[in-house]
Design an enzyme around this catalytic site. Structure first.
Site, PDB file in Angstrom:
ATOM      1  N   GLU A  24     -22.062 -10.192  -9.923  1.00  0.00           N
ATOM      2  CA  GLU A  24     -21.848  -9.859 -11.345  1.00  0.00           C
ATOM      3  C   GLU A  24     -22.833  -8.793 -11.790  1.00  0.00           C
ATOM      4  O   GLU A  24     -22.488  -7.915 -12.585  1.00  0.00           O
ATOM      5  CB  GLU A  24     -21.962 -11.136 -12.201  1.00  0.00           C
ATOM      6  CG  GLU A  24     -20.748 -12.035 -11.987  1.00  0.00           C
ATOM      7  CD  GLU A  24     -21.007 -13.522 -12.177  1.00  0.00           C
ATOM      8  OE1 GLU A  24     -22.040 -13.904 -12.751  1.00  0.00           O
ATOM      9  OE2 GLU A  24     -20.143 -14.311 -11.727  1.00  0.00           O
ATOM     10  N   ASN A  64     -26.912 -21.749 -10.801  1.00  0.00           N
ATOM     11  CA  ASN A  64     -26.975 -20.463 -11.503  1.00  0.00           C
ATOM     12  C   ASN A  64     -26.224 -20.667 -12.813  1.00  0.00           C
ATOM     13  O   ASN A  64     -25.001 -20.667 -12.828  1.00  0.00           O
ATOM     14  CB  ASN A  64     -26.332 -19.365 -10.651  1.00  0.00           C
ATOM     15  CG  ASN A  64     -26.271 -18.032 -11.384  1.00  0.00           C
ATOM     16  OD1 ASN A  64     -26.837 -17.897 -12.470  1.00  0.00           O
ATOM     17  ND2 ASN A  64     -25.587 -17.070 -10.788  1.00  0.00           N
ATOM     18  N   GLY A 123     -15.973 -18.521  -9.602  1.00  0.00           N
ATOM     19  CA  GLY A 123     -15.373 -18.863 -10.884  1.00  0.00           C
ATOM     20  C   GLY A 123     -13.853 -18.916 -10.860  1.00  0.00           C
ATOM     21  O   GLY A 123     -13.215 -18.984 -11.902  1.00  0.00           O
ATOM     22  N   SER A 128     -17.076 -21.472  -6.397  1.00  0.00           N
ATOM     23  CA  SER A 128     -16.241 -22.646  -6.692  1.00  0.00           C
ATOM     24  C   SER A 128     -16.628 -23.872  -5.873  1.00  0.00           C
ATOM     25  O   SER A 128     -15.774 -24.672  -5.490  1.00  0.00           O
ATOM     26  CB  SER A 128     -14.760 -22.311  -6.517  1.00  0.00           C
ATOM     27  OG  SER A 128     -14.389 -21.286  -7.429  1.00  0.00           O
ATOM     28  N   LYS A 149     -25.999 -18.752 -15.223  1.00  0.00           N
ATOM     29  CA  LYS A 149     -25.455 -17.496 -15.773  1.00  0.00           C
ATOM     30  C   LYS A 149     -25.777 -17.414 -17.268  1.00  0.00           C
ATOM     31  O   LYS A 149     -26.827 -17.904 -17.690  1.00  0.00           O
ATOM     32  CB  LYS A 149     -23.953 -17.392 -15.458  1.00  0.00           C
ATOM     33  CG  LYS A 149     -23.681 -17.568 -13.959  1.00  0.00           C
ATOM     34  CD  LYS A 149     -22.298 -17.200 -13.531  1.00  0.00           C
ATOM     35  CE  LYS A 149     -22.163 -17.430 -12.035  1.00  0.00           C
ATOM     36  NZ  LYS A 149     -20.841 -17.051 -11.510  1.00  0.00           N
ATOM     37  N   HIS A 151     -26.731 -10.555  -7.334  1.00  0.00           N
ATOM     38  CA  HIS A 151     -25.482 -11.273  -7.626  1.00  0.00           C
ATOM     39  C   HIS A 151     -24.369 -10.258  -7.858  1.00  0.00           C
ATOM     40  O   HIS A 151     -24.586  -9.201  -8.466  1.00  0.00           O
ATOM     41  CB  HIS A 151     -25.676 -12.175  -8.849  1.00  0.00           C
ATOM     42  CG  HIS A 151     -24.570 -13.169  -8.993  1.00  0.00           C
ATOM     43  ND1 HIS A 151     -23.329 -12.819  -9.468  1.00  0.00           N
ATOM     44  CD2 HIS A 151     -24.506 -14.483  -8.684  1.00  0.00           C
ATOM     45  CE1 HIS A 151     -22.548 -13.890  -9.450  1.00  0.00           C
ATOM     46  NE2 HIS A 151     -23.238 -14.922  -8.971  1.00  0.00           N
ATOM     47  N   GLU A 187     -21.723 -15.181  -1.239  1.00  0.00           N
ATOM     48  CA  GLU A 187     -20.809 -15.535  -2.326  1.00  0.00           C
ATOM     49  C   GLU A 187     -19.599 -14.598  -2.305  1.00  0.00           C
ATOM     50  O   GLU A 187     -19.667 -13.480  -2.840  1.00  0.00           O
ATOM     51  CB  GLU A 187     -21.517 -15.392  -3.676  1.00  0.00           C
ATOM     52  CG  GLU A 187     -22.712 -16.308  -3.834  1.00  0.00           C
ATOM     53  CD  GLU A 187     -23.001 -16.608  -5.302  1.00  0.00           C
ATOM     54  OE1 GLU A 187     -23.090 -17.789  -5.619  1.00  0.00           O
ATOM     55  OE2 GLU A 187     -23.086 -15.671  -6.111  1.00  0.00           O
TER      56      GLU A 187
HETATM   57  P1  13P Z   1     -18.986 -20.684  -9.432  1.00  0.00           P
HETATM   58  O1  13P Z   1     -19.633 -21.864  -8.775  1.00  0.00           O
HETATM   59  O2  13P Z   1     -18.772 -20.889 -10.920  1.00  0.00           O
HETATM   60  O3  13P Z   1     -17.772 -20.220  -8.720  1.00  0.00           O
HETATM   61  O4  13P Z   1     -20.053 -19.492  -9.372  1.00  0.00           O
HETATM   62  C1  13P Z   1     -20.656 -19.194  -8.163  1.00  0.00           C
HETATM   63  C2  13P Z   1     -21.752 -18.241  -8.430  1.00  0.00           C
HETATM   64  O5  13P Z   1     -21.530 -17.101  -8.787  1.00  0.00           O
HETATM   65  C3  13P Z   1     -23.126 -18.732  -8.282  1.00  0.00           C
HETATM   66  O6  13P Z   1     -24.037 -17.686  -8.312  1.00  0.00           O
END
Ligand code: 13P
Length: 252
Positions: free
Chosen positions: A99, A9, A175, A215, A11, A97, A169
């Site tokens: 976010e 992803n 992150g 992560s 982003k 997601h 997640e």
């Molecule tokens: P990270 O791997 O950067 O922690 O992000 C995970 C994520 O949100 C994947 O959709």
């Protein structure tokens, strides 16, 4: 069918040119060294999808959008429909997601519309769920995540549910550099699979791929993926470096 899947992803990262370079680098590494039984997916910005589709071997690498509109078409300025996504050559769409839930107000009601449109257009939703830190600390994470699923994808028919991929997640791991422990990941994935069994039966549950995200990196992927209910990963930061992403793909 239950598959091992590692999905990136990206982003809101990379210019088009950087994204194409990254996709080509992943494509070359996967062709040479990637574990053959792992489905590899690149979740790119909308603007990159067609070029990424043209830059990789799509027999080997699938492409995902990171969102789609909750409406089929019409006067919705700035939106990108599931049909448009499908017409680019993408096969997957990441939906729900945290976010998007947190920053763009995506509710279960909105997500139900998006999932239905994705399925109607032949896209595979990678449907995300996961709890915030306060819920984890309160110890109600198992119920919370099952409720997220009950309000959305558990309302699908069994035939439609079989077409989706679940991604767990935990928000506190996204992150942050703090990964869920192997045990925490396995416990939640088993909880999700048990809920799928209760709702749709064992055959559907055993056939569902449940990915872990938060992560995940080449050093911890192996331990996470060794769990019997962890079928792969949804990878943010580490998917932006082709070699790290390959390391995760080869983490089973
Ligand atoms: P990270 O791997 O950067 O922690 O992000 C995970 C994520 O949100 C994947 O959709």
């Amino acid at each position: 069918m239950r598959q091992k899947i590692v999905a990136g992803n990206w982003k809101c990262n990379t210019t088009l040119q950087e994204g194409v370079e990254l996709a080509k680098a992943v494509d070359a590494l996967v062709a040479k060294e990637g574990a053959e039984d792992v489905v590899v997916v690149l979740g790119t910005p909308f603007t990159h999808i067609t070029k990424v589709v043209d830059s990789v071997n799509t027999e080997r690498i699938g492409v995902a959008a990171q969102n789609c509109a909750a409406e089929a078409s019409g006067a919705f300025t700035g939106e990108v429909s599931a049909e448009m996504v499908k017409s680019t050559g993408a096969e997957y769409v990441i939906l729900g997601h945290s976010e998007r839930r947190e920053y763009y107000g995506e509710t279960s009601e909105i997500l139900n519309k998006k999932v239905a449109l994705a399925l109607a257009n032949g896209l595979t939703p990678i449907y995300c769920c996961g709890e915030a830190l306060d819920i984890r600390e309160a110890g109600t994470h198992n119920e919370y995540v099952v409720k997220q699923l009950e309000e959305t994808v558990f309302q699908l028919s069994a035939d439609d549910f079989k077409k989706i991929v679940i991604a767990y997640e935990p928000i506190w791991a996204i992150g942050t550099g703090v990964t869920a422990s192997s045990e925490q990941a396995q416990d939640m994935h088993a909880n999700i699979r048990a809920a799928i069994t209760a709702k749709f039966g064992e055959e559907v549950a055993e056939g569902t791929s449940i990915l872990y995200g938060g992560s995940c990196n080449p050093s911890n992927a192996n331990e996470l993926f060794a769990n019997k209910d962890v079928d792969g990963g949804l990878i943010g930061g580490a998917s932006l470096k082709a070699e790290d992403f390959l390391g995760i793909i080869n983490g089973f």
